[in-house]
Each structure stands twice: as C-alpha cells, then as structure tokens.
Write an enzyme that holds these catalytic residues in place. Structure first.
Site, PDB file in Angstrom:
ATOM      1  N   LYS A  11      36.270  30.469  27.318  1.00 47.16           N
ATOM      2  CA  LYS A  11      36.449  31.925  27.266  1.00 47.16           C
ATOM      3  C   LYS A  11      36.665  32.415  25.826  1.00 47.16           C
ATOM      4  CE  LYS A  11      38.300  32.239  31.991  1.00 47.16           C
ATOM      5  NZ  LYS A  11      39.397  32.784  32.828  1.00 47.16           N
ATOM      6  N   HIS A 117      37.028  28.735  32.330  1.00 45.30           N
ATOM      7  CA  HIS A 117      36.693  28.994  33.727  1.00 45.30           C
ATOM      8  C   HIS A 117      36.013  27.745  34.274  1.00 45.30           C
ATOM      9  CE1 HIS A 117      34.957  30.787  37.354  1.00 45.30           C
ATOM     10  NE2 HIS A 117      33.876  30.075  37.045  1.00 45.30           N
TER      11      HIS A 117
HETATM   12  N1  UDP Z   1      43.566  36.309  36.240  1.00 46.79           N
HETATM   13  C1  UDP Z   1      44.385  37.220  35.614  1.00 46.79           C
HETATM   14  N2  UDP Z   1      45.591  37.534  36.195  1.00 46.79           N
HETATM   15  C2  UDP Z   1      46.002  36.956  37.348  1.00 46.79           C
HETATM   16  C3  UDP Z   1      45.167  36.013  37.980  1.00 46.79           C
HETATM   17  C4  UDP Z   1      43.944  35.707  37.398  1.00 46.79           C
HETATM   18  O1  UDP Z   1      44.051  37.761  34.570  1.00 46.79           O
HETATM   19  O2  UDP Z   1      47.101  37.277  37.823  1.00 46.79           O
HETATM   20  C5  UDP Z   1      42.278  35.982  35.609  1.00 46.79           C
HETATM   21  C6  UDP Z   1      42.332  34.650  34.860  1.00 46.79           C
HETATM   22  O3  UDP Z   1      41.543  34.752  33.675  1.00 46.79           O
HETATM   23  C7  UDP Z   1      41.704  33.693  35.855  1.00 46.79           C
HETATM   24  C8  UDP Z   1      40.633  34.585  36.502  1.00 46.79           C
HETATM   25  O4  UDP Z   1      41.257  35.857  36.601  1.00 46.79           O
HETATM   26  O5  UDP Z   1      41.176  32.549  35.220  1.00 46.79           O
HETATM   27  C9  UDP Z   1      40.169  34.143  37.856  1.00 46.79           C
HETATM   28  O6  UDP Z   1      41.280  33.944  38.690  1.00 46.79           O
HETATM   29  P1  UDP Z   1      41.368  32.703  39.684  1.00 46.79           P
HETATM   30  O7  UDP Z   1      42.538  32.930  40.570  1.00 46.79           O
HETATM   31  O8  UDP Z   1      40.030  32.488  40.319  1.00 46.79           O
HETATM   32  O9  UDP Z   1      41.747  31.470  38.706  1.00 46.79           O
HETATM   33  P2  UDP Z   1      40.926  30.244  38.120  1.00 46.79           P
HETATM   34  O10 UDP Z   1      39.952  29.794  39.171  1.00 46.79           O
HETATM   35  O11 UDP Z   1      40.249  30.724  36.872  1.00 46.79           O
HETATM   36  O12 UDP Z   1      41.981  29.206  37.820  1.00 46.79           O
END
Ligand code: UDP
Length: 139
Positions: A11, A117
C-alpha cells in the site's frame, strides 16, 4: 496442499517508506513466487471498485483516499497454500494486534495505513487477480 495464487498489494504507506524490497523478500523467503507485478497509481474509481465489498463501512471513504494517496505495488503470488501463507506473513489488520515478525507489525503504522493487502479466500483471489492482471489465470 494445493498450489494457489493470491493478490498482494503493497500500500502507499509502505511504498513511501521505501520498503517494497524488504516486503517482497519475505514473500520470496516463504517460498511464494511472483508471477506478475507492477507499480500503479490507482484512480478513485479503481479503488472504489476494488474495495466495493466495504462500501457501506464507515472507513470506506478514508480507505479509498488512502489507497489513491500514492503508488501501490501489486503482485500476484503463487505457491503452496499461497492465500493463507500470505495472510500469515501479513499479520492482523491492526498492526497493534499483529504478531511480532509479521509485515504489519514491522512496517504498518495504523489500522488504516497498514502496509499490505492480501486476498482472503480463493474466490476473492480470483476476482482480485483478474482486476489487476486480466491476462493471468488464477489457480
Ligand atoms: N480498514 C480501516 N479501518 C478499519 C478496518 C479496516 O481503515 O477499522 C481498512 C484497512 O486498510 C484494511 C482494509 O480496510 O486493510 C480492509 O479491511 P479488512 O477487514 O478486509 O482487513 P484485511 O483483509 O486487509 O486485513
């Protein structure tokens, strides 16, 4: 164990910190092969489409702004159990909760600027790989 492909994005925060190589080394050391890679600047429409699954979440707008704040390094990784292996290397979404030695524990600053990601399942890997590398087949 099956040979899988998964999508990884380094990212904007990690690209800005100049740690692309350090993160890629971890994938390679874990036996994941890079089968496609590119540095790209996402548009707002790209980021909104990529994260469409989160569009009702309160953090969606900030997430999109963050993802377009600078270039990202996108890779398709291949290897045994690649999807789970990449998730293990990444660590928990919130770097404060990420296990020591994981990418997020070492390079992420916050739950939103969290360095990487990774696809979370076979179906998402297929869709995400096709989004960035339409010429490549997921497996
Ligand atoms: N995210 C955020 N705030 C939150 C939860 C998620 O900004 O409270 C963002 C973060 O960059 C995260 C992305 O949204 O990586 C996708 O969330 P997910 O729960 O899918 O997490 P990941 O699969 O990336 O661990």
């Amino acid at each position: 164990m099956a040979i899988e492909r998964t999508l990884s994005i380094i990212k904007p925060d990690a690209v800005a910190k100049n740690v692309i190589g350090k993160i890629v080394s971890r994938f390679e050391a874990a036996g994941l092969k890079i089968v496609a890679a590119k540095l790209v600047q996402l548009s707002q429409a790209d980021a909104e489409q990529f994260y469409a699954v989160h569009k009702e979440r309160p953090f969606f707008k900030d997430l999109v702004s963050f993802m377009i704040s600078g270039p990202v390094f996108v890779q398709a990784l291949e290897g045994e159990d690649a999807i789970a292996k990449n998730r293990d290397l990444m660590g928990a979404t919130d770097p404060k909760k990420a296990a020591p030695g994981t990418i997020r524990a070492d390079f992420a600053d916050s739950i939103d600027a969290n360095a990487v990601h990774g696809s979370d399942a076979a179906e998402t890997a297929k869709v995400e790989i096709a989004f960035f590398f339409p010429e490549l087949k997921a497996r």
